[in-house]
Scaffold this motif. Structure first.
Motif, PDB file in Angstrom:
ATOM      1  N   ALA A  93     -10.051  11.038 -10.001  1.00  0.00           N
ATOM      2  CA  ALA A  93      -8.688  10.837  -9.518  1.00  0.00           C
ATOM      3  C   ALA A  93      -8.028  12.189  -9.280  1.00  0.00           C
ATOM      4  O   ALA A  93      -8.325  13.171  -9.968  1.00  0.00           O
ATOM      5  CB  ALA A  93      -7.885  10.039 -10.533  1.00  0.00           C
ATOM      6  N   LYS A  94      -7.149  12.243  -8.292  1.00  0.00           N
ATOM      7  CA  LYS A  94      -6.372  13.450  -8.034  1.00  0.00           C
ATOM      8  C   LYS A  94      -5.116  13.391  -8.886  1.00  0.00           C
ATOM      9  O   LYS A  94      -4.252  12.547  -8.670  1.00  0.00           O
ATOM     10  CB  LYS A  94      -6.023  13.547  -6.551  1.00  0.00           C
ATOM     11  CG  LYS A  94      -7.242  13.705  -5.648  1.00  0.00           C
ATOM     12  CD  LYS A  94      -6.832  13.755  -4.177  1.00  0.00           C
ATOM     13  CE  LYS A  94      -8.053  13.890  -3.277  1.00  0.00           C
ATOM     14  NZ  LYS A  94      -7.676  13.895  -1.841  1.00  0.00           N
ATOM     15  N   LEU A  95      -5.028  14.272  -9.863  1.00  0.00           N
ATOM     16  CA  LEU A  95      -3.898  14.250 -10.777  1.00  0.00           C
ATOM     17  C   LEU A  95      -2.672  14.873 -10.124  1.00  0.00           C
ATOM     18  O   LEU A  95      -2.748  15.924  -9.491  1.00  0.00           O
ATOM     19  CB  LEU A  95      -4.248  14.987 -12.068  1.00  0.00           C
ATOM     20  CG  LEU A  95      -5.468  14.449 -12.842  1.00  0.00           C
ATOM     21  CD1 LEU A  95      -5.633  15.186 -14.148  1.00  0.00           C
ATOM     22  CD2 LEU A  95      -5.345  12.949 -13.081  1.00  0.00           C
ATOM     23  N   ASN A  96      -1.547  14.203 -10.277  1.00  0.00           N
ATOM     24  CA  ASN A  96      -0.266  14.670  -9.742  1.00  0.00           C
ATOM     25  C   ASN A  96       0.846  14.008 -10.545  1.00  0.00           C
ATOM     26  O   ASN A  96       0.569  13.449 -11.620  1.00  0.00           O
ATOM     27  CB  ASN A  96      -0.156  14.355  -8.242  1.00  0.00           C
ATOM     28  CG  ASN A  96      -0.450  12.895  -7.930  1.00  0.00           C
ATOM     29  OD1 ASN A  96       0.006  11.997  -8.642  1.00  0.00           O
ATOM     30  ND2 ASN A  96      -1.222  12.644  -6.882  1.00  0.00           N
ATOM     31  N   LYS A  97       2.066  14.026 -10.064  1.00  0.00           N
ATOM     32  CA  LYS A  97       3.168  13.443 -10.851  1.00  0.00           C
ATOM     33  C   LYS A  97       3.119  11.914 -10.871  1.00  0.00           C
ATOM     34  O   LYS A  97       3.795  11.288 -11.684  1.00  0.00           O
ATOM     35  CB  LYS A  97       4.518  13.922 -10.332  1.00  0.00           C
ATOM     36  CG  LYS A  97       4.897  13.447  -8.948  1.00  0.00           C
ATOM     37  CD  LYS A  97       6.290  13.970  -8.602  1.00  0.00           C
ATOM     38  CE  LYS A  97       6.743  13.497  -7.227  1.00  0.00           C
ATOM     39  NZ  LYS A  97       8.113  14.004  -6.922  1.00  0.00           N
ATOM     40  N   TYR A  98       2.283  11.312 -10.007  1.00  0.00           N
ATOM     41  CA  TYR A  98       2.153   9.856  -9.959  1.00  0.00           C
ATOM     42  C   TYR A  98       0.928   9.354 -10.706  1.00  0.00           C
ATOM     43  O   TYR A  98       0.853   8.194 -11.087  1.00  0.00           O
ATOM     44  CB  TYR A  98       2.080   9.371  -8.505  1.00  0.00           C
ATOM     45  CG  TYR A  98       3.192   9.892  -7.633  1.00  0.00           C
ATOM     46  CD1 TYR A  98       4.496   9.444  -7.800  1.00  0.00           C
ATOM     47  CD2 TYR A  98       2.936  10.847  -6.657  1.00  0.00           C
ATOM     48  CE1 TYR A  98       5.522   9.931  -7.010  1.00  0.00           C
ATOM     49  CE2 TYR A  98       3.957  11.332  -5.854  1.00  0.00           C
ATOM     50  CZ  TYR A  98       5.247  10.876  -6.038  1.00  0.00           C
ATOM     51  OH  TYR A  98       6.264  11.350  -5.252  1.00  0.00           O
ATOM     52  N   VAL A  99      -0.047  10.225 -10.895  1.00  0.00           N
ATOM     53  CA  VAL A  99      -1.300   9.871 -11.567  1.00  0.00           C
ATOM     54  C   VAL A  99      -1.598  10.926 -12.620  1.00  0.00           C
ATOM     55  O   VAL A  99      -1.818  12.094 -12.284  1.00  0.00           O
ATOM     56  CB  VAL A  99      -2.468   9.775 -10.563  1.00  0.00           C
ATOM     57  CG1 VAL A  99      -3.777   9.510 -11.299  1.00  0.00           C
ATOM     58  CG2 VAL A  99      -2.200   8.695  -9.526  1.00  0.00           C
ATOM     59  N   LYS A 117       0.859  -1.180   0.000  1.00  0.00           N
ATOM     60  CA  LYS A 117       0.000   0.000   0.000  1.00  0.00           C
ATOM     61  C   LYS A 117       0.898   1.233   0.000  1.00  0.00           C
ATOM     62  O   LYS A 117       1.355   1.693   1.040  1.00  0.00           O
ATOM     63  CB  LYS A 117      -0.928  -0.018   1.215  1.00  0.00           C
ATOM     64  CG  LYS A 117      -2.008  -1.086   1.126  1.00  0.00           C
ATOM     65  CD  LYS A 117      -3.042  -0.926   2.238  1.00  0.00           C
ATOM     66  CE  LYS A 117      -4.163  -1.939   2.077  1.00  0.00           C
ATOM     67  NZ  LYS A 117      -5.201  -1.816   3.125  1.00  0.00           N
ATOM     68  N   GLU A 118       1.155   1.724  -1.192  1.00  0.00           N
ATOM     69  CA  GLU A 118       2.080   2.842  -1.345  1.00  0.00           C
ATOM     70  C   GLU A 118       1.361   4.171  -1.100  1.00  0.00           C
ATOM     71  O   GLU A 118       0.165   4.317  -1.370  1.00  0.00           O
ATOM     72  CB  GLU A 118       2.682   2.808  -2.758  1.00  0.00           C
ATOM     73  CG  GLU A 118       3.451   1.519  -3.033  1.00  0.00           C
ATOM     74  CD  GLU A 118       3.888   1.390  -4.480  1.00  0.00           C
ATOM     75  OE1 GLU A 118       4.998   0.899  -4.714  1.00  0.00           O
ATOM     76  OE2 GLU A 118       3.116   1.768  -5.379  1.00  0.00           O
ATOM     77  N   LYS A 119       2.107   5.148  -0.632  1.00  0.00           N
ATOM     78  CA  LYS A 119       1.539   6.468  -0.356  1.00  0.00           C
ATOM     79  C   LYS A 119       1.031   7.142  -1.625  1.00  0.00           C
ATOM     80  O   LYS A 119       0.146   7.995  -1.575  1.00  0.00           O
ATOM     81  CB  LYS A 119       2.580   7.351   0.332  1.00  0.00           C
ATOM     82  CG  LYS A 119       2.944   6.888   1.741  1.00  0.00           C
ATOM     83  CD  LYS A 119       3.970   7.820   2.372  1.00  0.00           C
ATOM     84  CE  LYS A 119       4.323   7.369   3.777  1.00  0.00           C
ATOM     85  NZ  LYS A 119       5.333   8.262   4.415  1.00  0.00           N
ATOM     86  N   THR A 120       1.595   6.770  -2.762  1.00  0.00           N
ATOM     87  CA  THR A 120       1.221   7.404  -4.028  1.00  0.00           C
ATOM     88  C   THR A 120      -0.052   6.817  -4.635  1.00  0.00           C
ATOM     89  O   THR A 120      -0.609   7.376  -5.574  1.00  0.00           O
ATOM     90  CB  THR A 120       2.360   7.230  -5.045  1.00  0.00           C
ATOM     91  OG1 THR A 120       2.616   5.822  -5.222  1.00  0.00           O
ATOM     92  CG2 THR A 120       3.632   7.904  -4.558  1.00  0.00           C
TER      93      THR A 120
END
Length: 257
Positions: free
Chosen positions: A126-132, A87-90
């Protein structure tokens, strides 16, 4: 005679031997494919997919079989993951609230895999960021020439026998095959208008559980992994088949409005 097709059909966690796999590939750089989605049922990876809008994932229609309908409340999409066992934080885990399979995929209890495409509507954006991140769709229905090198990624086994399980995302490079050769080998199972295919070099391929994962060519998503030959994904004769995303652009846009 066309051999038995192994349609990469995994919808519920009962089929424990059916794990996702990229054969002959390598581990991807962490979060280098932020558009990738792991489609899971009761925390068990079943198929790959691609985030095309904050609230929609594109995948293969056969990832949700009729026998899975009783389990559909347990389907989730996991975004921003690299190791799906941790269960990763990202990671973002979002329930699926609507399944939109192409209406031509199944008619009169017969399945037409040249329409093996499905949209998953997420319960929340989804919350868009550098991981998504969202992967832009191709802009028009164009033709991708043969011999172009493409890539596909997924989670799970590293070998065709399933003895080497990998929990991290892996990727493999593949070359597109000529439509005419795909048609020769797959006959009525291949439609050159709606499908493209790649050929294995005997060492590299996609396999069980990678259904729905996007085939990326020249940084653009061109295909959705659909089927390969049963128990012999690295067969150098029979091509691996994908839905041609560009053919379905109007259908996708119509359904996500």
């Amino acid at each position: 005679m066309v051999p038995c097709i192994f349609l990469l059909l995994i919808g519920v966690p009962l089929a424990g031997a059916m794990e996702s796999s990229i054969i002959g590939g390598k581990e991807v750089k962490r979060h280098s494919r932020p558009y990738m989605a792991s489609i899971q049922c009761r925390n068990h990876h079943t198929c790959g997919g691609m985030l095309i809008r904050e609230d929609y994932v594109l995948t293969a229609a056969h990832c949700l079989n009729r026998s899975d309908f009783s389990s559909r409340d347990h389907f989730e999409v996991v975004l921003g993951a690299h190791n799906i066992k941790n269960k990763e934080k990202t990671e973002q885990r979002i329930p699926v609230i609507k399944y939109i399979r192409h209406p031509m995929f199944e008619r009169n209890n017969e399945k037409d895999y040249s329409y093996d495409i499905m949209l998953l509507k997420l319960k929340k954006k989804a919350k868009l960021n550098k991981y998504v991140k969202v992967m832009p769709l191709p802009k028009k229905n164009g033709k991708t020439p043969a011999n172009v090198k493409c890539s596909i990624a997924g989670w799970g086994s590293k070998t065709a026998n399933g003895n080497e399980i990998s929990d991290v995302m892996r990727e493999v490079s593949l070359k597109l095959q000529q439509d005419s050769k795909c048609k020769i080998w797959w006959q009525q199972y291949f439609d050159s208008e709606r499908m493209i295919c790649s050929v294995s070099d005997g060492k590299h391929a996609f396999f069980k559980g990678d259904s729905g994962s996007p085939l990326i060519c020249n940084t653009k998503p061109q295909g959705i992994a659909s089927y390969t030959i049963k128990d012999d994904c690295t067969n150098t004769t029979y091509p691996q088949v994908y839905l041609k995303i560009s053919y379905f652009l109007n259908w996708i846009k119509k359904n996500i409005k």
